[in-house]
Design a protein around this motif. Structure first.
Motif, PDB file in Angstrom:
ATOM      1  N   ASP A 109     -34.602 113.605  43.004  1.00 30.91           N
ATOM      2  CA  ASP A 109     -35.655 114.475  43.284  1.00 30.91           C
ATOM      3  C   ASP A 109     -35.355 115.951  43.819  1.00 30.91           C
ATOM      4  O   ASP A 109     -35.367 116.822  43.552  1.00 30.91           O
ATOM      5  N   VAL A 110     -35.050 115.388  45.209  1.00 33.94           N
ATOM      6  CA  VAL A 110     -34.638 116.525  46.363  1.00 33.94           C
ATOM      7  C   VAL A 110     -33.271 117.121  45.862  1.00 33.94           C
ATOM      8  O   VAL A 110     -33.382 118.514  45.966  1.00 33.94           O
ATOM      9  N   ARG A 111     -32.519 116.261  45.288  1.00 35.32           N
ATOM     10  CA  ARG A 111     -31.054 117.166  45.012  1.00 35.32           C
ATOM     11  C   ARG A 111     -31.261 118.342  43.871  1.00 35.32           C
ATOM     12  O   ARG A 111     -30.880 119.475  44.018  1.00 35.32           O
ATOM     13  N   LYS A 112     -32.245 117.839  42.968  1.00 34.82           N
ATOM     14  CA  LYS A 112     -32.722 118.755  41.783  1.00 34.82           C
ATOM     15  C   LYS A 112     -33.171 119.967  42.448  1.00 34.82           C
ATOM     16  O   LYS A 112     -33.063 120.969  41.908  1.00 34.82           O
ATOM     17  N   LYS A 113     -34.359 119.663  43.344  1.00 39.95           N
ATOM     18  CA  LYS A 113     -35.091 120.751  43.604  1.00 39.95           C
ATOM     19  C   LYS A 113     -34.301 121.694  44.668  1.00 39.95           C
ATOM     20  O   LYS A 113     -34.577 122.882  44.631  1.00 39.95           O
ATOM     21  N   ILE A 114     -33.506 121.148  45.403  1.00 32.73           N
ATOM     22  CA  ILE A 114     -32.630 122.017  46.442  1.00 32.73           C
ATOM     23  C   ILE A 114     -31.854 123.030  45.359  1.00 32.73           C
ATOM     24  O   ILE A 114     -31.652 124.069  45.651  1.00 32.73           O
ATOM     25  N   HIS A 115     -31.181 122.305  44.277  1.00 33.68           N
ATOM     26  CA  HIS A 115     -30.243 123.083  43.400  1.00 33.68           C
ATOM     27  C   HIS A 115     -31.123 124.263  42.705  1.00 33.68           C
ATOM     28  O   HIS A 115     -30.652 125.355  42.939  1.00 33.68           O
ATOM     29  N   ILE A 116     -32.522 123.975  42.316  1.00 31.95           N
ATOM     30  CA  ILE A 116     -33.270 125.001  41.952  1.00 31.95           C
ATOM     31  C   ILE A 116     -33.436 126.061  42.984  1.00 31.95           C
ATOM     32  O   ILE A 116     -33.360 127.286  42.468  1.00 31.95           O
ATOM     33  N   LEU A 117     -33.679 125.820  44.286  1.00 30.80           N
ATOM     34  CA  LEU A 117     -33.957 126.713  45.248  1.00 30.80           C
ATOM     35  C   LEU A 117     -32.806 127.653  45.693  1.00 30.80           C
ATOM     36  O   LEU A 117     -33.043 128.734  45.776  1.00 30.80           O
ATOM     37  N   ASN A 118     -31.551 126.958  45.534  1.00 29.97           N
ATOM     38  CA  ASN A 118     -30.537 127.855  45.735  1.00 29.97           C
ATOM     39  C   ASN A 118     -30.163 128.670  44.497  1.00 29.97           C
ATOM     40  O   ASN A 118     -29.768 129.749  44.760  1.00 29.97           O
ATOM     41  N   THR A 119     -30.414 128.422  43.494  1.00 26.53           N
ATOM     42  CA  THR A 119     -30.285 129.253  42.027  1.00 26.53           C
ATOM     43  C   THR A 119     -31.410 130.340  42.132  1.00 26.53           C
ATOM     44  O   THR A 119     -30.885 131.624  42.185  1.00 26.53           O
ATOM     45  N   LEU A 120     -32.628 130.065  42.728  1.00 21.62           N
ATOM     46  CA  LEU A 120     -33.725 130.968  42.809  1.00 21.62           C
ATOM     47  C   LEU A 120     -33.267 132.098  43.997  1.00 21.62           C
ATOM     48  O   LEU A 120     -33.621 133.039  44.013  1.00 21.62           O
ATOM     49  N   LYS A 121     -32.816 131.427  45.073  1.00 26.33           N
ATOM     50  CA  LYS A 121     -32.427 132.470  46.081  1.00 26.33           C
ATOM     51  C   LYS A 121     -31.281 133.462  45.815  1.00 26.33           C
ATOM     52  O   LYS A 121     -31.305 134.452  46.296  1.00 26.33           O
ATOM     53  N   LYS A 122     -30.231 133.024  45.050  1.00 27.06           N
ATOM     54  CA  LYS A 122     -29.399 133.657  44.395  1.00 27.06           C
ATOM     55  C   LYS A 122     -30.037 134.818  43.550  1.00 27.06           C
ATOM     56  O   LYS A 122     -29.736 136.055  43.442  1.00 27.06           O
ATOM     57  N   GLN A 123     -30.884 134.639  42.718  1.00 31.80           N
ATOM     58  CA  GLN A 123     -31.800 135.459  41.781  1.00 31.80           C
ATOM     59  C   GLN A 123     -32.385 136.471  42.603  1.00 31.80           C
ATOM     60  O   GLN A 123     -32.472 137.596  42.216  1.00 31.80           O
ATOM     61  N   VAL A 124     -33.021 135.842  43.748  1.00 31.47           N
ATOM     62  CA  VAL A 124     -33.870 136.905  44.781  1.00 31.47           C
ATOM     63  C   VAL A 124     -32.806 137.835  45.308  1.00 31.47           C
ATOM     64  O   VAL A 124     -33.259 139.124  45.414  1.00 31.47           O
ATOM     65  N   HIS A 125     -31.674 137.426  45.647  1.00 36.04           N
ATOM     66  CA  HIS A 125     -30.736 138.285  46.267  1.00 36.04           C
ATOM     67  C   HIS A 125     -30.296 139.540  45.352  1.00 36.04           C
ATOM     68  O   HIS A 125     -30.031 140.562  45.378  1.00 36.04           O
TER      69      HIS A 125
END
Length: 205
Positions: free
Chosen positions: A115-131
């Motif tokens: 669960d944590v691995r999945k959610k951190i992957h989502i966060l990293n993807t969203l962070k790139k989208q924010v940038h």
């Protein structure tokens, strides 16, 4: 977000995991007790007595009262539970209970890691989208400002100015939307960690 730190916080804070850990510890203690109940016991027995040595009652009683003529007896007693079927049954049941608790804890560990691995992957993807959204917003802002300056010098038309303004507003909305999605993902991860309340309080303090 660090995978190792997030997992460490989750294992420390998540109530379900902490409860499973305590349950396993309790099962270990019970199993050890049941195991010891099946083992032979070796006891050292010691007694001390004081004797009244006299042909008359009063002098003999005085010897006892004044702790004279002590006698010490030492002995060893070995007990072995031959055919102790109840102890064996209790031990086997405790072992099954411990293995069940261990399996539950390990499954919970694996579920948390996934669960944590999945959610951190989502966060990293969203962070790139924010940038990316922020970069586009800043680019459109420069283009809009440049077009407005050209318009003020009479080198552009109002239609181009409006077009660049609309593009800037659209990119600003996209940037805000990306930020909101990122913050929602952060909250979701904090909920998984069991630190959502602490995170929320830190936002307002």
């Amino acid at each position: 977000f660090s995978m190792a730190k997030t997992l460490s916080r989750t294992f420390d804070q998540k109530k379900e995991y902490v409860k499973a850990q305590k349950e396993l510890e309790q099962k270990n203690v019970v199993l050890q007790m049941k195991k010891n109940a099946r083992l032979p016991e070796l006891d050292i027995i010691a007694t001390m007595a004081y004797n009244g040595l006299d042909t008359h009652y009063n002098p003999a009683f005085e010897d006892i009262k004044n702790f004279r003529n002590p006698t010490v007896t030492l002995g060893v007693q070995l007990s072995y539970p031959f055919g102790n079927h109840a102890a064996k049954r209790d031990f086997n049941q405790s072992r099954v209970a411990k293995l069940t608790a261990l399996y539950r804890l390990q499954k919970l560990q694996n579920d948390i890691r996934t669960d944590v691995r999945k959610k951190i992957h989502i966060l990293n993807t969203l962070k790139k989208q924010v940038h990316a959204a922020e970069t586009i917003q800043k680019l459109n802002e420069k283009k809009m400002i440049g077009e407005e300056e050209k318009f003020n010098r009479g080198q552009s038309s109002i239609n181009f100015v409006i077009q660049f303004q609309e593009e800037y507003l659209a990119s600003s909305e996209n940037h805000i939307g990306a930020l909101l999605n990122y913050e929602k993902a952060v909250i979701d991860l904090k909920r998984t960690e069991g630190t959502l309340l602490e995170h929320t309080l830190n936002q307002f303090l």
